[in-house]
Design a protein around this motif. Structure first.
Motif, PDB file in Angstrom:
ATOM      1  N   LEU B 497       0.835  -1.191   0.000  1.00 50.12           N
ATOM      2  CA  LEU B 497       0.000   0.000   0.000  1.00 50.12           C
ATOM      3  C   LEU B 497       0.880   1.255   0.000  1.00 50.12           C
ATOM      4  CD1 LEU B 497      -3.002   0.545   0.102  1.00 50.12           C
ATOM      5  CD2 LEU B 497      -2.886   0.474   2.587  1.00 50.12           C
ATOM      6  N   ARG B 505      -3.991  -3.510  -0.746  1.00 51.45           N
ATOM      7  CA  ARG B 505      -5.247  -3.064  -0.173  1.00 51.45           C
ATOM      8  C   ARG B 505      -6.166  -4.243   0.097  1.00 51.45           C
ATOM      9  NH1 ARG B 505     -10.518  -2.585  -1.480  1.00 51.45           N
ATOM     10  NH2 ARG B 505     -11.660  -1.049  -0.265  1.00 51.45           N
ATOM     11  N   ALA B 539      -6.892   5.269   2.791  1.00 49.90           N
ATOM     12  CA  ALA B 539      -7.269   3.923   2.325  1.00 49.90           C
ATOM     13  C   ALA B 539      -7.872   3.129   3.482  1.00 49.90           C
ATOM     14  CB  ALA B 539      -6.042   3.206   1.764  1.00 49.90           C
ATOM     15  N   ARG B 758      -6.424   0.143  -4.206  1.00 45.90           N
ATOM     16  CA  ARG B 758      -6.665   1.511  -3.767  1.00 45.90           C
ATOM     17  C   ARG B 758      -6.766   2.445  -4.978  1.00 45.90           C
ATOM     18  NH1 ARG B 758      -2.464   4.934  -3.730  1.00 45.90           N
ATOM     19  NH2 ARG B 758      -2.981   6.934  -2.819  1.00 45.90           N
TER      20      ARG B 758
END
Lengths: 145, 869
Positions: B497, B505, B539, B758
């Motif tokens: 991420l 994600r 996120a 994401r």
């Protein structure tokens, strides 16, 4: 005040970015006379949620972490817009220096070091920093008179 | 080629004038030739005219089944036609070739001179001379497909039941036609002359396994039979088809797809050499018996046969382009690999499918009852791959086809996925291995794209190499190659991420859900390091919103939110915010319009209609937001979530309530959808559209979820977007009733939220998903993973806990504290927003205007002029 702050020789600063408290002091100490201004009770701040504050004629962004407290200019160095306190607080891993505290501009997401004001994504930008202290549970910020 | 001194002066008398290439036919082969010439002829040596009898700009005939199932636009890239050196003539047919005068004449009476002539006339569908055959149709062009779709709709209406369609021909096209029309609401049956389906490609075992699958889709099979006659009633409507066994099969519509014949009539009339079974004879240079006349595609007869596949057509076009520009490329072999493009049916074959080569061995796994059949053909030492056939599960096809003629590293049986094996992964594809046969892209080309062009993402790699951009069957292999190369290069496919979380994600999302982690600190302690950043914090805020709903600025989640979510408004360049109330479906009463007008007037806000049928009010200070929203909430508005990675709006046309053409109430459906999915947070913002008829005024196919009304219900399209990389949504399911529509959207959205990366929009997510739209259809429509009920339950939970974020803010003084301008002067207005007037509204002053003392800086009633001066 009101003009975006730029250091003349940011590259030099980047190369010597070896954090110690003296350097933090140095980057927060500009020329000219300064004064400590009480701003608000420490309890007003939520960790990780920056707030804007008025310190004398300066708009500053206050950032509280668990046991750290920072004050930087509220004006975005890139655009001059008063928005820095609305940015996301975080950290950036630096070689040999652990995780350094950062704040990201909410507009175009440049990331600044909360201790030195240096910008990680654009070395020509610099975010003005101010020293902070807590006196009787009240946050004070040192700003130019 | 050297200049011919005998050519007439009007053609190219001097060596410098461009030679004129005339291409007869406008199919994929002609398109590929024009494309190759425009990109390669940098010196401007040629000028090209393409003459097509069809009205459509050249389109991807290979994908006709997509047109049948979803009215897809199949138009091929129009770039060649935009070139100054290329002329495209549509709707005119060449009727004669004069080889002496070097001209062609067309139906409309035009005579066109040429220096080089390329015949790309393709094929026509063969129709046998049986009684009543004039009442039958063929499946060959876009016009054929559109007519068939309309006819099925018309018959359904006039008959009041599902129309019966009999398709003659059990090959690729026949199966696509029958399957597609079945999905469009007809009952299809197939007549095939051989004893099994796809007899040209498959052996009997494979053909029978395929037959099981096709029958399980409700399509009736009549094998080892041919149509004898088409019977009609007194009005000329088809009633039945009589087969060679004298059986009468009831039918309302008959489609012939029993084979194609090269359109070589022009060439015959011009006296060019014709193959025994038709087609223009060409050599490896693609020249016909006249050195100035070339043939490409299905009309070309190479080594005694014509081939109706796009890969050799593309290869021939490239050869001719090269030769016309002075090169010496050769066309050498025909790649017969085929893959059936029919959703829910996996069939693929390549190489020596019938083990006809000397010594060839077959390794077969057959389970006809389950419709499974896989076979590899190998050399007598079982080492060299000679061919393969896959029915029911064609998963090994993409990886194996490029290994044709290469040594296998393991026992052949290990490559058959239905036998429970997973293919050995260490087979390194040689650089020469053809990965994408449609566009002749080799493994070496793909590696060059990765290492030399720097294409490290699937999307850009496809664009730069063209691999997988035509039929798409090689995309899984391209992806595998990409990942392999990146791993080797040490660029290890990094799904981390950000620097604080090494998980992707999706991994993090699943972990958070399973472990029921509810705060950023818990998640960071468990899986991350440092203090987070502007990537991982928003996120994770989105994940927490998906799992637990609830007010997004509470429970320590406030500091995680991105710029706009943090203020429940959209920050603009000067640090002020814009406000967008929800206007479901774009429907708003005059009284509510007046409220917006009054609020904007009172707060000095600039107003603009958004792209999503809403009204945006700009220039509000942070501390004004609660006051503005109090007025809006009191008037019955709620947050439009224009600030969130969430549902923005559901755009609609006015629909059947007012429109003369509308067939369904698109406004009511749009409002229903918007109220259902409002507040739903996702990896990226998403938009819906609902159109009340096929005219598509709501531009629903440019949305993540597009709903288009049909006579029978709704067609559901998914994965569209505008933005930086526009994509048309693809048909997921047709003719749904309201409940099925909503059930599928529920499943689709939650599946996307759970598995996308994401900031990945639905279009890119589907591109990256192995299997793409077909996989999504299996999960959402066919519920192949058995997730349907769980996905629906997740959506129901979200809907049950929805609350308007602004009403919730106003109700709680603690929450309102987040909207103070300064912590030590909450009442002091935020400062520093100089304004100038423009077109009767305020806008932010530019830096020059602020610096220039002669500029008149204005302020609204509550907006102070600049500070600090």
């Amino acid at each position: 005040m009101g003009v975006p702050q730029r250091r003349k020789d940011p590259m030099t600063l980047l190369e010597t970015r070896q954090y110690d408290s003296r350097q933090h002091e140095a980057s927060c100490l500009g020329e000219g006379e300064r004064e400590w201004v009480p701003v608000c009770p420490r309890a007003e701040l939520e960790n990780g949620w920056a707030e804007a504050a008025l310190a004398g004629r300066h708009q500053v962004a206050l950032v509280a972490l668990a046991d750290e407290l920072y004050a930087v200019s509220h004006l975005d160095p890139h655009t001059g817009a008063p928005v820095m306190a609305r940015g996301i607080v975080g950290s950036r891993k630096a070689e040999g220096e652990g995780h350094r505290p950062t704040i990201a501009s909410p507009l175009l997401k440049q990331v600044y070091d909360l201790q030195t004001g240096l910008c990680y994504s654009d070395p020509t930008l610099f975010l003005e920093c101010f020293r902070t202290r807590i006196v009787d549970d009240v946050i004070e910020v040192e700003v130019p008179v | 080629m050297s200049h011919d001194v005998t050519s007439s002066s009007s053609r190219s008398s001097a060596g410098t004038a461009p030679r004129h290439v005339v291409v007869v036919g406008g199919g994929p082969a002609a398109h590929r030739l024009a494309e190759a010439l425009t990109t390669r002829d940098v010196a401007g040596a040629l000028r090209v005219t393409v003459i097509s009898e069809e009205r459509h700009s050249p389109y991807d005939r290979v994908a006709l089944s997509r047109r049948l199932e979803g009215r897809d636009d199949l138009t091929l890239a129009t770039a060649p036609w935009e070139s100054d050196t290329v002329t495209l003539l549509l709707g005119d047919r060449v009727t004669g070739i004069d080889r002496e005068a070097r001209t062609v004449t067309t139906e409309s009476g035009v005579s066109i001179e040429w220096d080089e002539l390329v015949l790309a006339t393709g094929s026509h569908a063969f129709v046998p001379p049986i009684d009543g055959v004039e009442h039958a149709r063929v499946y060959r062009t876009i016009d054929d497909v559109d007519w068939l779709v309309d006819e099925v709709d018309r018959l359904a209406t006039s008959l009041g039941r599902r129309p019966r369609v009999l398709v003659a021909g059990g090959g690729l096209l026949g199966l696509e036609a029958a399957g597609g029309l079945q999905r469009r609401g007809a009952d299809a049956a197939i007549v095939n002359s051989a004893g099994w389906l796809m007899n040209a490609q498959l052996d009997e075992g494979a053909g029978q396994a395929l037959g099981k699958i096709i029958e399980s889709q409700g399509i009736e099979l009549h094998l080892a039979q041919m149509p004898r006659a088409v019977h009609v009633d007194a009005a000329g409507a088809v009633t039945s088809v009589e087969l060679t066994n004298h059986k009468h099969v009831p039918a309302d519509l008959v489609v012939f797809a029993i084979g194609i014949r090269p359109r070589d009539e022009l060439a015959r009339a011009a006296g060019l050499e014709i193959g025994e079974r038709g087609g223009l004879v060409i050599g490896t240079d693609c020249r016909t018996s006249d050195a100035r006349i070339w043939a490409i595609g299905e009309v070309a007869c190479f080594e005694g046969r014509c081939v109706g596949l796009v890969a050799p057509a593309n290869a021939m076009a490239e050869v001719v382009a090269d030769r016309l520009l002075g090169g010496a490329a050769e066309f050498t072999s025909v790649d017969d690999a085929t893959k059936l493009k029919l959703s829910g049916v996996d069939v693929a074959s390549f190489g020596d499918t019938r083990a006809e080569l000397p010594g060839a061995l077959e390794v077969v796994y057959a389970d006809p009852a389950r419709g499974l059949y896989q076979k590899l053909v190998v050399s007598d030492d079982a080492r060299t791959l000679l061919g393969g056939v896959f029915v029911g599960d064609a998963e090994p096809y993409a990886a194996l086809r490029p290994l044709l003629g290469a040594q296998l590293s393991a026992d052949p049986g290990a490559y058959l996925s239905v036998a429970g094996a997973s293919a050995p992964v260490d087979d390194e594809l040689p650089d020469a291995a053809l990965v994408c046969s449609c566009n002749a892209v080799t493994a070496g080309d793909i590696r060059a794209g990765i290492h030399e062009e720097g294409c490290t993402e699937l999307g850009t790699l496809k664009t730069c190499t063209r691999a997988g951009t035509q039929c798409g069957s090689c995309v899984p292999l391209v992806k595998k190659l990409l990942e392999g190369e990146l791993t080797k290069a040490g660029i290890a496919v990094n799904n981390a991420l950000c620097e604080h979380f090494s998980m992707s994600r999706q991994e993090l999302f699943d972990s958070v859900r399973v472990l029921e982690l509810t705060s950023f600190e818990e998640i960071l302690t468990r899986f991350g390091e440092g203090h987070g950043c502007d990537v991982c914090k928003p996120a994770i805020a989105s994940m927490l919103a998906s799992h637990f709903d609830g007010y997004i600025l509470d429970s320590g989640r406030g500091g995680l939110q991105d710029t706009n979510d943090r203020a429940l408004a959209n920050m603009q360049k000067d640090g002020t915010y814009s406000v967008v109330p929800r206007i479901p479906g774009g429907e708003i009463s005059p009284a509510k319009l007046a409220v917006i007008a009054q609020v904007a007037t009172d707060f000095g806000l600039y107003t603009k209609i958004t792209g999503g049928q809403r009204i945006d009010m700009f220039g509000a200070r942070l501390d004004q937001l609660p006051d503005i929203w109090r007025r809006l909430v009191d008037a019955g508005f709620e947050s439009g979530q224009a600030y969130g990675k969430a549902l923005r709006n559901v755009k609609s046309c006015v629909g059947s309530t007012w429109c003369r053409f509308g067939v369904q109430d698109s406004v009511a459906m749009a409002i229903r959808l918007e109220l259902r999915y409002r507040g739903l947070r996702a990896p990226h913002k998403f938009k819906f559209g609902v159109s009340g008829c096929a005219r598509e005024c709501a531009e629903a196919r440019a949305k993540d979820v597009g709903v288009i009304a049909t006579d029978q219900g709704w067609n559901l399209y998914v994965g569209g977007n505008g933005g930086f990389q526009p994509t048309h949504a693809q048909l997921l399911a047709a003719d749904l009733d309201d409940d099925a529509l909503i059930r599928y959207i529920d499943r689709y959205m939650i599946y996307y939220i759970r598995t996308a990366d994401r900031l990945q929009r639905t279009a890119r997510w589907m591109e990256e998903l192995p299997g793409g739209i077909d996989h999504v259809r299996e999960v959402v429509v066919e519920d192949s993973l058995g997730l349907g009920a769980e996905l629906e339950a997740a959506m129901a939970k979200h809907i049950g806990s929805y609350q308007d974020e602004w009403a919730a803010t106003l109700a709680d003084p603690e929450r309102l504290r987040r909207f103070r301008s300064f912590v030590n002067a909450p009442e002091a207005p935020d400062v520093g927003f100089p304004r100038v007037a423009e077109r009767e509204q305020w806008r932010p002053a530019t830096a020059e205007e602020v610096a220039d003392p002669s500029t008149v800086l204005l302020s609204g009633s509550t907006i102070p002029v600049r500070s600090g001066s």
